[in-house]
Design an enzyme around this catalytic site. Structure first.
Site, short mmCIF file in Angstrom:
data_model
loop_
_atom_site.label_atom_id
_atom_site.label_comp_id
_atom_site.label_asym_id
_atom_site.label_seq_id
_atom_site.Cartn_x
_atom_site.Cartn_y
_atom_site.Cartn_z
N ASN A 22 23.41 33.75 -38.60
CA ASN A 22 23.89 34.75 -39.56
C ASN A 22 23.27 34.48 -40.93
O ASN A 22 23.07 33.33 -41.33
CB ASN A 22 25.41 34.84 -39.60
CG ASN A 22 26.13 33.53 -39.85
OD1 ASN A 22 25.63 32.47 -39.49
ND2 ASN A 22 27.30 33.59 -40.45
N GLU A 73 23.86 35.77 -44.78
CA GLU A 73 24.75 36.52 -45.68
C GLU A 73 24.04 36.86 -46.98
O GLU A 73 22.93 36.39 -47.25
CB GLU A 73 26.03 35.71 -45.91
CG GLU A 73 26.79 35.48 -44.61
CD GLU A 73 28.12 34.77 -44.78
OE1 GLU A 73 28.39 34.23 -45.88
OE2 GLU A 73 28.89 34.75 -43.80
N CYS A 125 24.70 39.47 -38.57
CA CYS A 125 25.18 38.47 -37.60
C CYS A 125 24.02 37.79 -36.89
O CYS A 125 22.92 38.34 -36.74
CB CYS A 125 26.03 39.15 -36.54
SG CYS A 125 27.57 39.85 -37.14
N GLU A 175 23.66 37.29 -33.73
CA GLU A 175 23.24 37.96 -32.50
C GLU A 175 22.20 39.03 -32.79
O GLU A 175 21.22 39.19 -32.06
CB GLU A 175 24.44 38.61 -31.81
CG GLU A 175 25.50 37.63 -31.35
CD GLU A 175 26.59 37.38 -32.39
OE1 GLU A 175 26.27 37.35 -33.60
OE2 GLU A 175 27.74 37.21 -31.99
N CYS A 180 30.61 40.46 -32.41
CA CYS A 180 31.37 41.54 -33.05
C CYS A 180 31.01 42.87 -32.40
O CYS A 180 30.06 42.97 -31.62
CB CYS A 180 31.10 41.58 -34.55
SG CYS A 180 29.55 42.38 -34.99
N CYS A 229 27.39 44.13 -32.89
CA CYS A 229 26.40 43.39 -32.08
C CYS A 229 26.51 43.77 -30.61
O CYS A 229 25.49 43.86 -29.91
CB CYS A 229 26.59 41.90 -32.27
SG CYS A 229 26.09 41.34 -33.91
N1 THU Z 1 29.23 36.61 -37.53
C1 THU Z 1 28.21 36.43 -36.66
O1 THU Z 1 27.12 35.99 -37.04
N2 THU Z 1 28.42 36.75 -35.36
C2 THU Z 1 29.61 37.17 -34.84
O2 THU Z 1 29.69 37.44 -33.66
C3 THU Z 1 30.78 37.28 -35.71
C4 THU Z 1 30.52 37.17 -37.17
C5 THU Z 1 29.03 36.23 -38.93
C6 THU Z 1 28.95 37.37 -39.90
C7 THU Z 1 29.38 36.69 -41.18
O3 THU Z 1 28.23 36.09 -41.77
C8 THU Z 1 30.33 35.60 -40.74
O4 THU Z 1 30.10 35.42 -39.37
C9 THU Z 1 31.79 35.93 -40.97
O5 THU Z 1 32.12 37.14 -40.42
#
Ligand code: THU
Length: 136
Positions: free
Chosen positions: A44, A46, A55, A57, A88, A91
């Site tokens: 991920n 941000e 994310c 994925e 999520c 994804c």
């Molecule tokens: N996140 C992911 O990378 N994958 C997921 O399946 C769930 C959420 C990340 C997005 C964000 O940077 C952090 O987790 C909190 O939501």
């Protein structure tokens, strides 16, 4: 195509350690195995403008597609906490575009993992057939 869960999880863990998550502190790594055996990782990433974060994925899928892969067999996802990280909704939809039959391995920070199918995570998904069908 058979795959090693341990191999995929090792890539996912290495990716998780590269996550850029200064805002949530929630680090996620993913590893996507293609039909030809290639593996693409993602973490991920941000942003100070929170909505621009992506994310792990989707990073893995987009990397793979950009390298010419569109056929995927398995995805491993891991965080570092006690609970497994399930992809999520966004994804799941992106994964479904290329691999409705995908096997999804979700792991926690202790290395425990569980296998499921994308079909079970996103039943009755919106798909290209709906999109391409002629309107009445
Ligand atoms: N996140 C992911 O990378 N994958 C997921 O399946 C769930 C959420 C990340 C997005 C964000 O940077 C952090 O987790 C909190 O939501």
């Amino acid at each position: 195509m058979s795959y090693s869960v341990e191999e995929l999880l090792a890539v996912a863990r290495a990716m998780r350690d590269r996550a850029y998550a200064p805002y949530s502190g929630f680090r996620v790594g993913a590893a996507l195995m293609c039909a030809d055996g290639a593996v693409y990782g993602g973490c991920n990433v941000e942003n100070a403008s929170f909505g621009l974060s992506i994310c792990a994925e989707r990073v893995a899928v987009f990397r793979a597609v950009a390298e010419g892969r569109r056929s995927f067999v398995a995805l491993a996802v891991t965080g570092s906490g006690p609970d497994p990280v399930y992809p999520c909704g966004a994804c799941r939809q992106v994964l479904h575009e290329f691999a409705p039959d995908l096997t999804v391995v979700v792991a926690n920070g202790r290395g425990e993992y569980w296998e499921c199918k994308l079909e079970d995570l996103l039943p009755r998904a919106f798909n290209r057939e709906f999109c391409l069908r002629e309107s009445i």
